[in-house]
Design a protein around this motif. Structure first.
Motif, PDB file in Angstrom:
ATOM      1  N   ASP A 144      41.990   6.762  66.545  1.00  0.00           N
ATOM      2  CA  ASP A 144      43.236   6.305  67.160  1.00  0.00           C
ATOM      3  C   ASP A 144      43.321   6.909  68.551  1.00  0.00           C
ATOM      4  O   ASP A 144      43.911   7.970  68.752  1.00  0.00           O
ATOM      5  CB  ASP A 144      44.422   6.729  66.296  1.00  0.00           C
ATOM      6  CG  ASP A 144      45.736   6.178  66.815  1.00  0.00           C
ATOM      7  OD1 ASP A 144      45.712   5.370  67.766  1.00  0.00           O
ATOM      8  OD2 ASP A 144      46.792   6.558  66.266  1.00  0.00           O
ATOM      9  N   ASP A 201      46.805   3.217  64.606  1.00  0.00           N
ATOM     10  CA  ASP A 201      45.754   2.343  64.086  1.00  0.00           C
ATOM     11  C   ASP A 201      44.413   2.710  64.719  1.00  0.00           C
ATOM     12  O   ASP A 201      44.343   3.462  65.689  1.00  0.00           O
ATOM     13  CB  ASP A 201      46.079   0.868  64.320  1.00  0.00           C
ATOM     14  CG  ASP A 201      46.423   0.548  65.766  1.00  0.00           C
ATOM     15  OD1 ASP A 201      45.812   1.139  66.676  1.00  0.00           O
ATOM     16  OD2 ASP A 201      47.303  -0.294  65.993  1.00  0.00           O
ATOM     17  N   GLY A 202      43.344   2.170  64.182  1.00  0.00           N
ATOM     18  CA  GLY A 202      41.999   2.539  64.600  1.00  0.00           C
ATOM     19  C   GLY A 202      41.482   1.678  65.731  1.00  0.00           C
ATOM     20  O   GLY A 202      41.449   0.451  65.641  1.00  0.00           O
ATOM     21  N   ASP A 203      41.061   2.343  66.815  1.00  0.00           N
ATOM     22  CA  ASP A 203      40.412   1.684  67.939  1.00  0.00           C
ATOM     23  C   ASP A 203      38.898   1.902  67.829  1.00  0.00           C
ATOM     24  O   ASP A 203      38.441   2.851  67.183  1.00  0.00           O
ATOM     25  CB  ASP A 203      40.947   2.236  69.255  1.00  0.00           C
ATOM     26  CG  ASP A 203      42.470   2.195  69.312  1.00  0.00           C
ATOM     27  OD1 ASP A 203      43.025   1.089  69.319  1.00  0.00           O
ATOM     28  OD2 ASP A 203      43.094   3.277  69.318  1.00  0.00           O
TER      29      ASP A 203
END
Length: 694
Positions: free
Chosen positions: A568, A574-576
């Protein structure tokens, strides 16, 4: 601007409607290296870069095009001015050109020249086998539209790399052609035609007796402001040769001045390009390159500013990373908060066997990276695949480094460097160079995750042959003990899939259901758009991975990846994604914008890389069918034009979803002759000629 998609890049026919939304961003997270802020840090890097400047859109400033070994062309639009350039990376696959195939072997070398004297730039590129490819600009100087003409300009085939330049060397009003060849010579093709109708004929197979070793890359420029062309040549050895023209504009006479011009050395495959980039009346120097022979020299294009004048240049080295964060061949990256300031720092390792460190001088929600060192704490492991994890639960990150050993034996080891310092001041000490003994061939690529929900980190390892090993942590969070390995990862990753093995992977709970999902990138020479997503359909204690898609991210072109990291980066929960490119040496960044109010509608990727159009029957008598494909949802305009450029009829228009379309056209109401079928979108254009006979 309008462009023509020339060669299509194919993918398997799997479509996946994403529940997640991602946006690729090239420059929203700045990176500074030795005082230079790269143009597009997350542009992926360039392998065997070949720069070409050209004012393609007629707005008075220079745009930038980069050829590379993978056969694509990267396009940077200058959105600034002639004096204050501001380059924006527009595409890594300009006009859909892809020469990475068994016929052309990649290695684009772009050149723009008004060879037909119609007032606009036509496009040419070399390749890896000695051909010159030609696209004519059938648009205008401010709105170019390129139509493919031939793969073999004047049937030229020199063998090996074809790098070339156009110059009116005899001052007769037309452009002559000079091609560097594999053996370090220059082939001179004199233009015996005119500015409007060229006729290129081989005049010399070794122009001016020049021999620069291997892989000559010519560039003509009036470097001393005496109104004639001087000649610079890059070569495979990474240096530049300088030949001064002591004749005049119509009668050249080249004198060899230096075989190591200004002591400039870029390591490998030097490709010089001159441009007045800051509008001060003199030429600055840009040199494309590769770092095959010296793994300690990362960089994409070297930039030297002319601090002298138009007649007596003085060169000041500005940066070796003009374009992007390019760390060199097989650069693999991982993020960790190394100084306990609440944001993620960046670490990179490549074939130089050391670890580079980029400190995050921004914040947890707005990262900004500053290069610190290419030899972090003197850690050196052959091949170096890195992964950070707090393996002993002491609130700081320890470092796992996989080793590469070829040939075997001896077999590679997994190195563990424990942080003996503090969370704020890391001090790494080698704990073991063979943490999990065994005969793992070729190389070790580690990752860690609490896959069974027992509060400690388990170990996952794959090697360059894509064999998967799972080591359960049967100890504790503070005192890990890894059990004997088992092969296979809870239903994920067959050893080989469609000819490709998974090289790198990571775990992240992308769907926020409390268990770890799995992402991987396969390694294969032919590349692809593969980012595999295995959803954990089990639970936190009993994982079961199910392949949902091989195309998790909206990648623009075929690429091969050596690393994947999910975190994140903007602190929004959320996951980048960061992907490390195998050959180009840089990274792609995809921001997770799922659920954002300002996010655009989901992008559903089509298997085709770009626009596609075909006609049939052609000639038509009088009916034909136009078929086209769209890679993503966009506005289109499909119309018929006559040869005077007048619109005859509109066949389709408006917003179209991705996919394939078939449009019939009854041309019975039109005269016999040649018509142009044109498909236009906001960023691309395709044109095909159609003949009507009755």
């Amino acid at each position: 601007m309008k462009y023509t998609t020339i060669i299509l890049m194919l993918l398997p026919a799997l479509l996946w409607a994403q529940e997640f939304q991602f946006r690729q961003e090239f420059d929203t997270i700045p990176v500074e290296i030795n005082g230079w802020q790269t143009l597009a840090p997350w542009g992926g890097g360039e392998s065997v870069s070949y720069p070409e400047f050209c004012d393609l859109d007629g707005d008075g400033d220079l745009d930038l095009f980069i050829g590379n070994s993978l056969g694509f062309i990267t396009y940077y639009e200058n959105q600034g001015t002639f004096q204050l350039p501001s380059f924006k990376l527009v595409t890594r696959a300009w006009s859909g050109i892809n020469l990475l195939n068994l016929t052309n072997f990649g290695h684009t070398a772009p050149e723009f020249c008004d060879l037909d004297g119609d007032g606009d730039f036509d496009f040419f590129t070399g390749d890896g086998v000695g051909l010159i490819h030609h696209w004519e600009n059938i648009g205008t100087s401010i709105s170019p539209t390129f139509e493919f003409i031939t793969d073999t300009l004047e049937n030229i085939d020199i063998g090996g790399f074809s790098r070339f330049d156009f110059a009116d060397i005899d001052h007769d009003g037309d452009f002559d052609l000079f091609i560097g060849n594999y053996y370090g010579n220059i082939l001179y093709y004199r233009n015996d035609g005119s500015s409007a109708a060229w006729d290129l004929n081989l005049s010399s197979g070794q122009f001016a007796g020049i021999d620069v070793g291997y892989d000559a890359s010519p560039c003509f420029v009036d470097i001393d402001a005496d109104h004639d062309y001087d000649l610079f040549l890059g070569n495979r050895a990474g240096n530049i040769w300088y030949y001064r023209n002591d004749g005049d504009s119509a009668n050249y006479n080249f004198t060899s001045m230096s075989n190591f011009y200004d002591s400039i050395w870029v390591d490998y495959d030097a490709a010089p390009e001159f441009a007045d980039i800051n509008g001060d009346g003199d030429y600055d120097l840009f040199v494309g390159r590769e770092n095959y022979s010296n793994p300690n020299s990362p960089g994409d294009v070297f930039f030297y500013e002319n601090t002298g004048g138009a007649s007596i240049p003085q060169w000041q080295s500005v940066t070796t990373n003009y374009l992007s964060l390019d760390q060199g061949l097989k650069s693999q990256n991982h993020h960790a908060d190394s100084d306990a300031d609440g944001d993620l720092d960046l670490f990179s390792a490549n074939f130089n066997n050391h670890v580079s460190f980029y400190q995050n001088i921004g914040s947890s929600d707005s990262a900004s990276y500053l290069w610190v060192t290419d030899s972090y704490q003197n850690i050196a492991v052959n091949g170096a695949y890195i992964y950070f994890s707090d393996i002993d639960a002491d609130q700081d990150s320890d470092l796992f480094v996989g080793e590469v050993q070829i040939p075997n034996p001896p077999y590679p080891g997994l190195h563990l460097f424990q942080n003996r310092g503090t969370p704020q001041n890391a001090q790494y000490s080698l704990y073991s160079n063979n943490l999990v003994p065994g005969n793992i061939p070729v190389g070790i690529i580690p990752a860690l995750a609490d896959i069974d929900g027992d509060g400690d980190y388990d170990l996952f390892v794959t090697n360059n042959d894509s064999i998967k090993y799972y080591y359960e942590n049967i100890g504790t969070a503070t005192s890990p003990i890894f059990a004997n390995p088992t092969q296979g990862w809870f239903g994920a990753f067959p050893m080989y899939y469609n000819g490709f093995g998974v090289l790198s992977y990571c775990f992240y709970d992308i769907d926020h259901d409390g268990d770890q999902d799995l992402f991987g990138v396969p390694h294969g020479l032919s590349g692809g758009r593969w980012v595999w997503f295995y959803r954990n359909v089990g639970n936190a204690q009993n994982p079961l991975f199910n392949l949902e898609t091989e195309y998790f991210l909206p990648l623009e072109r075929e690429d091969t990846f050596v690393g994947i990291d999910v975190m994140d980066i903007d602190d929004d929960g959320d996951g980048d994604f960061f992907l490390s490119l195998t050959y180009d040496g840089g990274m792609y960044f995809f921001r997770n914008i799922t659920g954002e109010a300002s996010a655009p509608p989901p992008v559903y990727r089509h298997p085709q890389a770009g626009l596609q159009i075909s006609l049939g029957p052609n000639p038509a008598n009088p009916n034909t069918v136009i078929s086209f494909s769209l890679p993503f949802a966009q506005q289109i305009d499909l119309a018929v034009y006559n040869l005077l450029g007048a619109r005859v009829t509109t066949l389709a228009s408006g917003l179209k979803l991705p996919g394939s379309y078939v449009i019939p056209w009854d041309a019975s109401g039109n005269a016999s002759g040649v018509y142009i079928i044109r498909l236009e979108t906001p960023v691309e254009s395709l044109s095909e000629k159609l003949t009507i006979i009755k």
